[in-house]
Design an enzyme around this catalytic site. Sequence first.
Site, PDB file in Angstrom:
ATOM      1  N   THR A   1      48.899  16.165 126.643  1.00  0.00           N
ATOM      2  CA  THR A   1      47.808  16.442 125.717  1.00  0.00           C
ATOM      3  C   THR A   1      48.370  16.759 124.335  1.00  0.00           C
ATOM      4  O   THR A   1      49.396  17.433 124.226  1.00  0.00           O
ATOM      5  CB  THR A   1      46.979  17.638 126.227  1.00  0.00           C
ATOM      6  OG1 THR A   1      46.387  17.291 127.485  1.00  0.00           O
ATOM      7  CG2 THR A   1      45.885  18.025 125.242  1.00  0.00           C
ATOM      8  N   GLY A   2      47.687  16.277 123.296  1.00  0.00           N
ATOM      9  CA  GLY A   2      48.105  16.590 121.935  1.00  0.00           C
ATOM     10  C   GLY A   2      48.256  15.346 121.096  1.00  0.00           C
ATOM     11  O   GLY A   2      48.046  14.218 121.565  1.00  0.00           O
TER      12      GLY A   2
ATOM     13  N   THR B   1      50.910  13.796 119.771  1.00  0.00           N
ATOM     14  CA  THR B   1      51.935  12.824 120.168  1.00  0.00           C
ATOM     15  C   THR B   1      51.536  12.132 121.462  1.00  0.00           C
ATOM     16  O   THR B   1      51.729  10.916 121.613  1.00  0.00           O
ATOM     17  CB  THR B   1      53.299  13.513 120.313  1.00  0.00           C
ATOM     18  OG1 THR B   1      53.563  14.304 119.149  1.00  0.00           O
ATOM     19  CG2 THR B   1      54.415  12.481 120.448  1.00  0.00           C
TER      20      THR B   1
ATOM     21  N   ASP C   1      55.645  21.557 121.355  1.00  0.00           N
ATOM     22  CA  ASP C   1      55.526  22.260 120.078  1.00  0.00           C
ATOM     23  C   ASP C   1      56.900  22.661 119.557  1.00  0.00           C
ATOM     24  O   ASP C   1      57.125  22.693 118.345  1.00  0.00           O
ATOM     25  CB  ASP C   1      54.626  23.482 120.245  1.00  0.00           C
ATOM     26  CG  ASP C   1      53.213  23.085 120.660  1.00  0.00           C
ATOM     27  OD1 ASP C   1      52.585  22.308 119.912  1.00  0.00           O
ATOM     28  OD2 ASP C   1      52.755  23.516 121.725  1.00  0.00           O
TER      29      ASP C   1
ATOM     30  N   LYS D   1      55.086  24.751 124.882  1.00  0.00           N
ATOM     31  CA  LYS D   1      53.964  23.828 124.881  1.00  0.00           C
ATOM     32  C   LYS D   1      52.669  24.636 124.948  1.00  0.00           C
ATOM     33  O   LYS D   1      52.691  25.823 125.213  1.00  0.00           O
ATOM     34  CB  LYS D   1      54.048  22.863 126.067  1.00  0.00           C
ATOM     35  CG  LYS D   1      55.220  21.877 125.962  1.00  0.00           C
ATOM     36  CD  LYS D   1      55.386  21.001 127.201  1.00  0.00           C
ATOM     37  CE  LYS D   1      54.104  20.386 127.670  1.00  0.00           C
ATOM     38  NZ  LYS D   1      53.418  19.613 126.592  1.00  0.00           N
TER      39      LYS D   1
ATOM     40  N   GLY E   1      50.071  24.270 122.440  1.00  0.00           N
ATOM     41  CA  GLY E   1      49.361  24.374 121.173  1.00  0.00           C
ATOM     42  C   GLY E   1      47.956  23.804 121.252  1.00  0.00           C
ATOM     43  O   GLY E   1      47.049  24.254 120.552  1.00  0.00           O
ATOM     44  N   GLY E   2      47.775  22.821 122.141  1.00  0.00           N
ATOM     45  CA  GLY E   2      46.454  22.242 122.353  1.00  0.00           C
ATOM     46  C   GLY E   2      45.642  22.958 123.415  1.00  0.00           C
ATOM     47  O   GLY E   2      44.503  22.577 123.689  1.00  0.00           O
TER      48      GLY E   2
ATOM     49  N   GLU F   1      49.127  21.019 132.137  1.00  0.00           N
ATOM     50  CA  GLU F   1      50.377  20.332 131.797  1.00  0.00           C
ATOM     51  C   GLU F   1      51.499  20.790 132.717  1.00  0.00           C
ATOM     52  O   GLU F   1      52.301  19.980 133.193  1.00  0.00           O
ATOM     53  CB  GLU F   1      50.745  20.605 130.340  1.00  0.00           C
ATOM     54  CG  GLU F   1      49.838  19.911 129.336  1.00  0.00           C
ATOM     55  CD  GLU F   1      50.109  20.319 127.901  1.00  0.00           C
ATOM     56  OE1 GLU F   1      49.686  19.577 127.002  1.00  0.00           O
ATOM     57  OE2 GLU F   1      50.734  21.379 127.675  1.00  0.00           O
TER      58      GLU F   1
ATOM     59  N   LYS G   1      60.321  19.143 115.810  1.00  0.00           N
ATOM     60  CA  LYS G   1      60.122  19.951 117.016  1.00  0.00           C
ATOM     61  C   LYS G   1      61.439  20.414 117.641  1.00  0.00           C
ATOM     62  O   LYS G   1      61.434  21.308 118.486  1.00  0.00           O
ATOM     63  CB  LYS G   1      59.320  19.161 118.058  1.00  0.00           C
ATOM     64  CG  LYS G   1      57.976  18.621 117.573  1.00  0.00           C
ATOM     65  CD  LYS G   1      57.073  19.715 117.060  1.00  0.00           C
ATOM     66  CE  LYS G   1      55.651  19.222 116.792  1.00  0.00           C
ATOM     67  NZ  LYS G   1      55.565  18.175 115.776  1.00  0.00           N
TER      68      LYS G   1
END
Length: 219
Positions: A28-29, A31, A84, A94, A96-97, A103, A121
């Site tokens: 997710t995110g 990228t 992140d 990880k 941030g979303g 995940e 990153k």
Amino acid sequence: MNQDEQKRAAAHAAIQHIPAGCIVGVGTGSTANYFIDALAGIRSRIDGAVASSEATARRLSAHGIEVMDLNNVDELPLYVDGADEITPHLHMIKGGGGALTREKIVAAVAKKFICIADQSKLVDVLGKFPLPVEVIPMARGHVAREIVRLGGQPMLRQGFTTDNGNVILDVHALQILNPIELETELNQITGIVTNGLFARRPADLLLLGDEGGIRTIAI
């Protein structure tokens, strides 16, 4: 390449690592979104995908990629996601979303975890990016006090609820010298669902976009 171009390049590089006929775990995110867009180009070569969030599931479906329930999948050869922050040891922050719990579940099931990221990153020490912690709502105050005791400065992510119905505390002011130890210690606090340290299960491979192209780092 600028940052978005680096993300896109890393996402496209990950496509080369996907075995034909497999089910792919997808993160997710921003990228990961580039990866989903690239994955659409080979959707006829894969059997489907497991999504780490509702947002990812919607994007996969919009591209005509079958989204599968993890409980119905016997084997997950590959998981691809961003980070992140990530160190040369492939330990990550990880979440941030806000999708850190799902995940982490998909990463735990996958045989191989490929992280895709732009060069910003890659860090020597984790902690400049606030560490997300998913918390049962009624335990928010208790968890915040325990985190302060550990030296962190927790801040509630305002107006955000995870796909699991929980809240996120973003923890500032941590210099994470031993991420495996801190990941374990945080998860022992009653009320924490999980935290955004991916150190006990790090990435297996980092595809890093930078000005010169793609750098590959493996452990």
